[in-house]
Design a protein around this motif. Sequence first.
Motif, short mmCIF file in Angstrom:
data_model
loop_
_atom_site.label_atom_id
_atom_site.label_comp_id
_atom_site.label_asym_id
_atom_site.label_seq_id
_atom_site.Cartn_x
_atom_site.Cartn_y
_atom_site.Cartn_z
N HIS A 126 -17.47 27.59 -27.05
CA HIS A 126 -16.20 27.23 -27.67
C HIS A 126 -16.16 25.72 -27.89
O HIS A 126 -17.02 24.98 -27.41
CB HIS A 126 -15.01 27.70 -26.81
CG HIS A 126 -15.03 27.24 -25.39
ND1 HIS A 126 -14.82 25.94 -25.02
CD2 HIS A 126 -15.25 27.94 -24.24
CE1 HIS A 126 -14.88 25.84 -23.71
NE2 HIS A 126 -15.14 27.02 -23.20
N LYS B 165 -15.01 24.41 -37.53
CA LYS B 165 -14.28 25.29 -38.45
C LYS B 165 -14.91 25.30 -39.84
O LYS B 165 -15.04 26.35 -40.47
CB LYS B 165 -12.82 24.83 -38.54
CG LYS B 165 -12.04 25.04 -37.25
CD LYS B 165 -10.63 24.46 -37.33
CE LYS B 165 -9.88 24.63 -36.02
NZ LYS B 165 -8.53 24.00 -36.07
N ALA C 175 -18.18 27.20 -39.86
CA ALA C 175 -17.92 28.64 -39.77
C ALA C 175 -17.59 29.18 -41.16
O ALA C 175 -18.06 30.25 -41.56
CB ALA C 175 -16.80 28.91 -38.79
N ALA D 219 -17.78 32.64 -36.01
CA ALA D 219 -16.62 32.47 -35.13
C ALA D 219 -16.24 33.83 -34.56
O ALA D 219 -15.93 34.76 -35.30
CB ALA D 219 -15.46 31.87 -35.91
N SER E 164 -10.93 34.99 -30.65
CA SER E 164 -10.48 34.11 -29.58
C SER E 164 -10.35 34.87 -28.27
O SER E 164 -9.94 36.03 -28.25
CB SER E 164 -9.13 33.49 -29.95
OG SER E 164 -9.24 32.69 -31.10
N THR F 183 -11.64 29.88 -29.67
CA THR F 183 -12.62 30.58 -30.49
C THR F 183 -14.02 30.18 -30.05
O THR F 183 -14.30 29.00 -29.87
CB THR F 183 -12.42 30.25 -31.97
OG1 THR F 183 -11.10 30.62 -32.36
CG2 THR F 183 -13.42 30.99 -32.83
N GLU F 184 -14.89 31.16 -29.89
CA GLU F 184 -16.28 30.88 -29.53
C GLU F 184 -17.14 30.95 -30.79
O GLU F 184 -16.91 31.79 -31.67
CB GLU F 184 -16.78 31.87 -28.48
CG GLU F 184 -16.13 31.68 -27.12
CD GLU F 184 -16.80 32.52 -26.05
OE1 GLU F 184 -17.34 33.60 -26.38
OE2 GLU F 184 -16.79 32.10 -24.88
N TYR F 185 -18.12 30.05 -30.85
CA TYR F 185 -18.99 29.96 -32.03
C TYR F 185 -20.43 30.25 -31.65
O TYR F 185 -20.89 29.91 -30.56
CB TYR F 185 -18.90 28.55 -32.64
CG TYR F 185 -17.52 28.22 -33.16
CD1 TYR F 185 -17.16 28.51 -34.47
CD2 TYR F 185 -16.57 27.61 -32.34
CE1 TYR F 185 -15.89 28.19 -34.95
CE2 TYR F 185 -15.30 27.31 -32.81
CZ TYR F 185 -14.97 27.60 -34.11
OH TYR F 185 -13.72 27.30 -34.58
#
Length: 213
Positions: free
Chosen positions: A19, A48, A51, A58, A61, A72-74
């Motif tokens: 995140h 962001k 993503a 992404a 959440s 949010t984890e990426y």
Amino acid sequence: MSAIRLLVLGAVRQHGRAHGYQVRNDLEYWGAHEWSNAKPGSIYHALKQMAKQGLLLAHESAPSTAGGPPRTEYEITESGTSEYFTLLRAALTSYDQSVDVLSAGIGFIVDLERSEAVALLHERVAAIEGWRASVTEDYIPADGPESIGHIGEIMNLWVHSADVGAEWTRGLIARIEAGAYTFAGEGDPFVGVLPEGRENPYATSAADRDASR
């Protein structure tokens, strides 16, 4: 080229899935907020944007383990991995990048195989030497900057910086060729991230940390 994209992609990649605060915490642990544009707002914006561009995925959440708002984890995508290595190689070979870009490249250099890292750094030296040769066709360092007025100090600065940059790069090549550091395919890599739960001594203020997610 901006260092922020390389830094963020590399930070997400080394976690596998992370995140925004984890990415920020890693980069602050490296001091990247001091020597690059990796400030809080830039980090979250980059996550962001990349993503949206398909470089990061992404995930939905999840509630914060610390009891804060959802985060949010990426995860880096195949396209993101390709972009990451393109940026990394450019950072190591392009002599005319700003120092934060080179610093970001050095931070992730061990993601390459040792032989490729050495080859890229040799390219960097060759580029510096080529630039220096073109400049000194008109400006002769041995004559001193005064030979062309105070403007000569500009050329003196850039030639001196090029010489120092080439010397530093040759030293790094020598250390790598002598076996320094653990590169891709050679075993467990150096872990340059904070262990879970350990406070970051280089973090910015708590107010700043909570301002964006």
